[in-house]
Design a protein around this motif. Structure first.
Motif, PDB file in Angstrom:
ATOM      1  N   ALA A  19       0.780  -1.484  -0.151  1.00 21.65           N
ATOM      2  CA  ALA A  19      -0.332   0.173  -0.315  1.00 21.65           C
ATOM      3  C   ALA A  19       0.815   1.148  -0.142  1.00 21.65           C
ATOM      4  O   ALA A  19       1.016   2.490   0.422  1.00 21.65           O
ATOM      5  CB  ALA A  19      -1.274  -0.590   1.251  1.00 21.65           C
ATOM      6  N   PRO A  20       1.567   1.392  -1.105  1.00 23.81           N
ATOM      7  CA  PRO A  20       2.845   2.908  -1.054  1.00 23.81           C
ATOM      8  C   PRO A  20       1.685   3.672  -1.004  1.00 23.81           C
ATOM      9  O   PRO A  20       1.128   3.614  -2.148  1.00 23.81           O
ATOM     10  CB  PRO A  20       3.208   2.432  -1.886  1.00 23.81           C
ATOM     11  CG  PRO A  20       2.816   1.402  -3.086  1.00 23.81           C
ATOM     12  CD  PRO A  20       1.887   0.434  -2.130  1.00 23.81           C
ATOM     13  N   TYR A  21       2.231   4.967  -1.139  1.00 25.98           N
ATOM     14  CA  TYR A  21       1.317   6.355  -0.423  1.00 25.98           C
ATOM     15  C   TYR A  21       2.253   7.100  -0.730  1.00 25.98           C
ATOM     16  O   TYR A  21       3.612   7.036  -0.110  1.00 25.98           O
ATOM     17  CB  TYR A  21      -0.222   6.378   0.480  1.00 25.98           C
ATOM     18  CG  TYR A  21       0.606   6.603   1.299  1.00 25.98           C
ATOM     19  CD1 TYR A  21       0.620   7.880   2.338  1.00 25.98           C
ATOM     20  CD2 TYR A  21       0.687   5.562   2.325  1.00 25.98           C
ATOM     21  CE1 TYR A  21       0.503   8.149   3.526  1.00 25.98           C
ATOM     22  CE2 TYR A  21       1.253   5.805   3.451  1.00 25.98           C
ATOM     23  CZ  TYR A  21       1.298   6.684   4.453  1.00 25.98           C
ATOM     24  OH  TYR A  21       1.559   6.771   5.323  1.00 25.98           O
ATOM     25  N   ARG A  39      10.914   9.277  -4.797  1.00 22.56           N
ATOM     26  CA  ARG A  39       9.796  10.285  -5.300  1.00 22.56           C
ATOM     27  C   ARG A  39       9.147   9.381  -5.127  1.00 22.56           C
ATOM     28  O   ARG A  39       8.692   8.907  -6.451  1.00 22.56           O
ATOM     29  CB  ARG A  39      10.922  10.892  -6.647  1.00 22.56           C
ATOM     30  CG  ARG A  39      11.711  12.148  -5.326  1.00 22.56           C
ATOM     31  CD  ARG A  39      11.663  13.190  -6.502  1.00 22.56           C
ATOM     32  NE  ARG A  39      12.757  14.215  -5.880  1.00 22.56           N
ATOM     33  CZ  ARG A  39      12.268  15.179  -4.551  1.00 22.56           C
ATOM     34  NH1 ARG A  39      11.035  15.297  -4.764  1.00 22.56           N
ATOM     35  NH2 ARG A  39      13.414  15.729  -4.522  1.00 22.56           N
ATOM     36  N   TYR A  40       7.418   9.758  -5.217  1.00 23.68           N
ATOM     37  CA  TYR A  40       6.596   9.836  -5.245  1.00 23.68           C
ATOM     38  C   TYR A  40       5.915  11.032  -6.796  1.00 23.68           C
ATOM     39  O   TYR A  40       5.006  10.347  -7.091  1.00 23.68           O
ATOM     40  CB  TYR A  40       5.365  10.161  -4.507  1.00 23.68           C
ATOM     41  CG  TYR A  40       4.303   9.496  -4.505  1.00 23.68           C
ATOM     42  CD1 TYR A  40       3.440   7.723  -4.813  1.00 23.68           C
ATOM     43  CD2 TYR A  40       2.577  10.177  -4.666  1.00 23.68           C
ATOM     44  CE1 TYR A  40       1.726   7.333  -5.092  1.00 23.68           C
ATOM     45  CE2 TYR A  40       1.321   9.729  -4.758  1.00 23.68           C
ATOM     46  CZ  TYR A  40       0.781   8.364  -5.255  1.00 23.68           C
ATOM     47  OH  TYR A  40      -0.426   7.873  -5.168  1.00 23.68           O
ATOM     48  N   GLY A  42       6.450  15.668  -7.261  1.00 28.29           N
ATOM     49  CA  GLY A  42       7.577  16.554  -6.850  1.00 28.29           C
ATOM     50  C   GLY A  42       7.426  17.240  -5.435  1.00 28.29           C
ATOM     51  O   GLY A  42       7.932  17.549  -4.968  1.00 28.29           O
ATOM     52  N   TYR A  43       6.030  16.428  -4.608  1.00 32.54           N
ATOM     53  CA  TYR A  43       5.714  17.490  -3.505  1.00 32.54           C
ATOM     54  C   TYR A  43       5.924  15.923  -2.216  1.00 32.54           C
ATOM     55  O   TYR A  43       5.624  15.970  -1.263  1.00 32.54           O
ATOM     56  CB  TYR A  43       4.123  18.065  -3.453  1.00 32.54           C
ATOM     57  CG  TYR A  43       4.514  19.047  -4.186  1.00 32.54           C
ATOM     58  CD1 TYR A  43       4.914  19.649  -3.961  1.00 32.54           C
ATOM     59  CD2 TYR A  43       3.685  18.645  -5.534  1.00 32.54           C
ATOM     60  CE1 TYR A  43       4.613  20.721  -4.790  1.00 32.54           C
ATOM     61  CE2 TYR A  43       3.795  19.578  -6.573  1.00 32.54           C
ATOM     62  CZ  TYR A  43       4.040  20.986  -6.395  1.00 32.54           C
ATOM     63  OH  TYR A  43       4.197  21.663  -7.576  1.00 32.54           O
ATOM     64  N   SER A  44       6.067  14.958  -3.018  1.00 35.48           N
ATOM     65  CA  SER A  44       6.131  13.271  -1.646  1.00 35.48           C
ATOM     66  C   SER A  44       7.441  12.356  -1.173  1.00 35.48           C
ATOM     67  O   SER A  44       7.187  12.141  -3.142  1.00 35.48           O
ATOM     68  CB  SER A  44       4.683  12.989  -1.725  1.00 35.48           C
ATOM     69  OG  SER A  44       4.289  12.964  -2.566  1.00 35.48           O
ATOM     70  N   MET A  45       6.723  11.854  -0.703  1.00 39.95           N
ATOM     71  CA  MET A  45       8.130  10.280  -1.327  1.00 39.95           C
ATOM     72  C   MET A  45       7.039   9.177  -0.792  1.00 39.95           C
ATOM     73  O   MET A  45       6.130   9.837   0.054  1.00 39.95           O
ATOM     74  CB  MET A  45       9.051  10.444  -0.694  1.00 39.95           C
ATOM     75  CG  MET A  45       9.972  11.734  -0.359  1.00 39.95           C
ATOM     76  SD  MET A  45      11.127  11.724  -1.366  1.00 39.95           S
ATOM     77  CE  MET A  45      12.432  10.913  -0.960  1.00 39.95           C
ATOM     78  N   ARG A  46       7.446   8.316  -1.431  1.00 43.57           N
ATOM     79  CA  ARG A  46       6.729   7.085  -1.845  1.00 43.57           C
ATOM     80  C   ARG A  46       7.383   6.366  -0.014  1.00 43.57           C
ATOM     81  O   ARG A  46       8.219   6.435   0.511  1.00 43.57           O
ATOM     82  CB  ARG A  46       7.639   5.852  -2.304  1.00 43.57           C
ATOM     83  CG  ARG A  46       7.330   6.495  -3.805  1.00 43.57           C
ATOM     84  CD  ARG A  46       7.398   5.284  -4.528  1.00 43.57           C
ATOM     85  NE  ARG A  46       7.570   5.166  -6.678  1.00 43.57           N
ATOM     86  CZ  ARG A  46       6.270   5.297  -6.287  1.00 43.57           C
ATOM     87  NH1 ARG A  46       5.525   5.035  -6.359  1.00 43.57           N
ATOM     88  NH2 ARG A  46       6.210   5.506  -7.964  1.00 43.57           N
ATOM     89  N   VAL A  47       6.171   5.845   0.996  1.00 43.45           N
ATOM     90  CA  VAL A  47       5.944   5.488   2.041  1.00 43.45           C
ATOM     91  C   VAL A  47       5.033   4.116   1.748  1.00 43.45           C
ATOM     92  O   VAL A  47       4.385   4.101   1.057  1.00 43.45           O
ATOM     93  CB  VAL A  47       6.126   5.875   3.225  1.00 43.45           C
ATOM     94  CG1 VAL A  47       6.794   7.074   3.337  1.00 43.45           C
ATOM     95  CG2 VAL A  47       4.492   6.827   2.887  1.00 43.45           C
ATOM     96  N   GLY A  48       6.147   3.504   3.205  1.00 39.96           N
ATOM     97  CA  GLY A  48       4.461   2.216   2.745  1.00 39.96           C
ATOM     98  C   GLY A  48       4.525   1.316   3.995  1.00 39.96           C
ATOM     99  O   GLY A  48       5.288   1.391   4.672  1.00 39.96           O
TER     100      GLY A  48
END
Length: 109
Positions: A19-21, A39-40, A42-48
């Motif tokens: 469930a990456p977001y 990167r997800y 330009g404003y956020s990074m991928r986490v899960g």
């Protein structure tokens, strides 16, 4: 069609994530200072979240394309030293792909 698998290596071992977001860049930098994630946008990074266990959100450090019909060969140096965003078809399911970069850094520290 290939499957994308997400991994985090911040604990020193590969943890598969689901469930990456996207997490805002400022929050990501505050939670994990010095960690270079993926990167997800330009404003956020991928986490899960880990696929097993009860721990919370973790940063995505590797994103591996796992082939839909893999050869399932044994992992070797080509797998361990592969790109952190490359393709894999080993028995490890992508868990070891590109991990040589992180294990080498851990040994040097």
């Amino acid at each position: 069609m290939a499957n994308i698998k997400y991994f985090s290596d911040v604990t020193g071992e590969a943890v598969q994530l689901k469930a990456p977001y996207g997490m805002p860049n400022e929050e990501f930098a505050a939670r994990w200072p010095g960690i270079k994630g993926l990167r997800y946008d330009g404003y956020s990074m991928r986490v899960g979240y880990p696929t097993s266990g009860t721990s919370g959100v973790m940063p995505v450090t590797r994103m591996i394309e796992y082939k839909s019909q893999p050869s399932l060969h044994e992992c070797n140096a080509k797998c361990l030293d592969g790109k952190h965003n490359g393709k894999c078809e080993c028995r490890c399911g992508g868990k070891n792909h590109g991990f040589g970069m992180f294990s080498g850094l851990l040994k040097a520290a």
